[in-house]
Enzyme design. Structure first.
Site, PDB file in Angstrom:
ATOM      1  N   ARG A   1     -32.978   0.946  76.904  1.00  0.00           N
ATOM      2  CA  ARG A   1     -32.233   1.699  77.916  1.00  0.00           C
ATOM      3  C   ARG A   1     -32.383   1.248  79.368  1.00  0.00           C
ATOM      4  NH1 ARG A   1     -33.991   7.065  74.912  1.00  0.00           N
ATOM      5  NH2 ARG A   1     -35.643   5.565  74.424  1.00  0.00           N
TER       6      ARG A   1
ATOM      7  N   LYS B   1     -37.185  -2.964  59.387  1.00  0.00           N
ATOM      8  CA  LYS B   1     -38.411  -2.275  58.921  1.00  0.00           C
ATOM      9  C   LYS B   1     -38.380  -1.992  57.417  1.00  0.00           C
ATOM     10  CE  LYS B   1     -39.387   0.090  63.313  1.00  0.00           C
ATOM     11  NZ  LYS B   1     -38.092   0.002  64.013  1.00  0.00           N
TER      12      LYS B   1
ATOM     13  N   THR C   1     -45.076   4.070  66.942  1.00  0.00           N
ATOM     14  CA  THR C   1     -45.583   4.711  68.163  1.00  0.00           C
ATOM     15  C   THR C   1     -45.129   6.172  68.256  1.00  0.00           C
ATOM     16  OG1 THR C   1     -43.710   3.731  69.305  1.00  0.00           O
ATOM     17  CG2 THR C   1     -45.812   2.638  69.582  1.00  0.00           C
TER      18      THR C   1
ATOM     19  N   ASP D   1     -40.363  -1.195  50.533  1.00  0.00           N
ATOM     20  CA  ASP D   1     -39.905  -0.903  49.168  1.00  0.00           C
ATOM     21  C   ASP D   1     -40.787  -1.696  48.224  1.00  0.00           C
ATOM     22  OD1 ASP D   1     -38.238  -0.282  46.882  1.00  0.00           O
ATOM     23  OD2 ASP D   1     -36.541  -0.058  48.245  1.00  0.00           O
TER      24      ASP D   1
ATOM     25  N   ASP E   1     -34.423  -5.750  63.208  1.00  0.00           N
ATOM     26  CA  ASP E   1     -35.441  -4.694  63.127  1.00  0.00           C
ATOM     27  C   ASP E   1     -35.079  -3.727  61.994  1.00  0.00           C
ATOM     28  OD1 ASP E   1     -37.480  -2.931  63.774  1.00  0.00           O
ATOM     29  OD2 ASP E   1     -36.476  -2.109  65.534  1.00  0.00           O
TER      30      ASP E   1
ATOM     31  N   LYS F   1     -32.210  -7.532  69.826  1.00  0.00           N
ATOM     32  CA  LYS F   1     -32.719  -6.775  68.673  1.00  0.00           C
ATOM     33  C   LYS F   1     -31.599  -5.956  68.045  1.00  0.00           C
ATOM     34  CE  LYS F   1     -35.460  -2.958  68.797  1.00  0.00           C
ATOM     35  NZ  LYS F   1     -34.999  -2.006  67.776  1.00  0.00           N
TER      36      LYS F   1
HETATM   37  O1  C5P Z   1     -34.494   2.257  75.057  1.00  0.00           O
HETATM   38  P1  C5P Z   1     -35.892   1.857  74.732  1.00  0.00           P
HETATM   39  O2  C5P Z   1     -36.440   0.758  75.621  1.00  0.00           O
HETATM   40  O3  C5P Z   1     -36.832   3.030  74.613  1.00  0.00           O
HETATM   41  O4  C5P Z   1     -35.749   1.202  73.268  1.00  0.00           O
HETATM   42  C1  C5P Z   1     -36.858   0.759  72.530  1.00  0.00           C
HETATM   43  C2  C5P Z   1     -36.404   0.125  71.254  1.00  0.00           C
HETATM   44  O5  C5P Z   1     -37.574  -0.193  70.502  1.00  0.00           O
HETATM   45  C3  C5P Z   1     -35.549   1.024  70.371  1.00  0.00           C
HETATM   46  O6  C5P Z   1     -34.656   0.180  69.644  1.00  0.00           O
HETATM   47  C4  C5P Z   1     -36.556   1.649  69.421  1.00  0.00           C
HETATM   48  O7  C5P Z   1     -35.993   1.966  68.187  1.00  0.00           O
HETATM   49  C5  C5P Z   1     -37.570   0.506  69.270  1.00  0.00           C
HETATM   50  N1  C5P Z   1     -38.901   0.952  68.894  1.00  0.00           N
HETATM   51  C6  C5P Z   1     -39.641   1.827  69.674  1.00  0.00           C
HETATM   52  N2  C5P Z   1     -40.899   2.213  69.253  1.00  0.00           N
HETATM   53  C7  C5P Z   1     -41.395   1.730  68.103  1.00  0.00           C
HETATM   54  C8  C5P Z   1     -40.646   0.836  67.331  1.00  0.00           C
HETATM   55  C9  C5P Z   1     -39.394   0.471  67.763  1.00  0.00           C
HETATM   56  O8  C5P Z   1     -39.210   2.264  70.729  1.00  0.00           O
HETATM   57  N3  C5P Z   1     -42.596   2.075  67.726  1.00  0.00           N
END
Ligand code: C5P
Length: 236
Positions: free
Chosen positions: A213, A63, A121, A66, A61, A34
């Site tokens: 992460r 998003k 979220t 517009d 990603d 991603k």
């Molecule tokens: O590190 P982690 O597993 O929390 O990363 C989640 C990824 O998913 C990040 O790139 C974050 O921007 C993305 N994301 C999220 N919640 C959302 C939409 C996207 O955590 N609602």
């Protein structure tokens, strides 16, 4: 779909060099990478050329949100790089989603999967009601936007794993559900508040999970990815 194919790794790093390093390390272990706003804003859309040259599948990603004409043109640019998935905000409306769907349909190679973001979220019920001015429950709004996205031509949504069952129920078995906010039982939560394990997300109806992460910051990234894939395999 094999467990590996269901795992999307978030390349949340600031430079293409770091992203390349991560992708090189994890190629063959995960299904997709991603590329989000941080990496894109620093490196530009050109960074996607490296991934297509290396035949590494990308979820872009970006998003988009517009006017339909602009989103259609931006989507065409993303699609020209051969991404496997990309997304727009469902709140942009049917015409805007339709413009992105048209760009996806005009892809030269395999048609990319167009996803719509319902309610982020990170947005609480209170913020949705009081700051943004959308009345009602988050769940109801997620359902409304998922149905709108489906009718307008999106192939699926990005949503919380907590909402996956509801979306699966209202949009059917072929609608693609991608869920971030995933934490294996052995990983810390970081700043994610409402998390689910890979197994729980799949049981709730998710097709793909996005993990950042717990893999990117692991001391042994390959091992972290393999452990998640094992968990996904055991739930299918
Ligand atoms: O590190 P982690 O597993 O929390 O990363 C989640 C990824 O998913 C990040 O790139 C974050 O921007 C993305 N994301 C999220 N919640 C959302 C939409 C996207 O955590 N609602």
């Amino acid at each position: 779909m094999a467990g590996k194919e269901k795992l999307i790794v978030a390349l949340d790093v600031p430079t293409l060099t770091e992203a390349q390093h991560l992708a090189d390390e994890l190629r063959g272990e995960v299904g997709m990478f991603k590329v989000g706003l941080e990496l894109y804003s620093r490196e530009g859309l050109g960074l996607l050329s490296w991934f297509s040259k290396e035949s590494l599948p990308v979820f872009f990603d970006g998003k988009f949100h517009d006017i339909p004409n602009t989103v259609g043109a931006a989507s065409a640019a993303v699609v020209s790089h051969g991404v496997k998935m990309f997304n727009v905000h469902a709140a942009g409306g049917a015409k805007m989603i339709g413009a992105a769907a048209e760009a996806a349909g005009n892809a030269n190679g395999a048609k990319p999967i167009l996803l719509a973001v319902t309610i982020l979220t990170s947005m609480s019920q209170q913020v949705m009601n009081e700051e943004i001015g959308i009345a009602g429950q988050v769940d109801a709004q997620v359902k409304k936007l998922a149905l709108l996205a489906q009718v307008a031509g999106a192939d699926g949504v990005v949503a919380s794993a907590e909402e996956a069952a509801l979306i699966r129920q209202c949009c059917g078995k072929d609608f693609v559900i991608v869920t971030p906010g995933i934490r294996p039982s052995w990983a810390g939560h970081d700043d994610q508040k409402r998390v689910m394990t890979p197994k729980e997300a799949i049981a709730n109806g998710a097709d793909y999970i996005v993990v950042g992460r717990p893999i990117v910051k692991a001391s042994d990234r390959k091992d972290a990815a393999r452990r998640i894939v094992e968990e996904l395999e055991s739930s299918s």
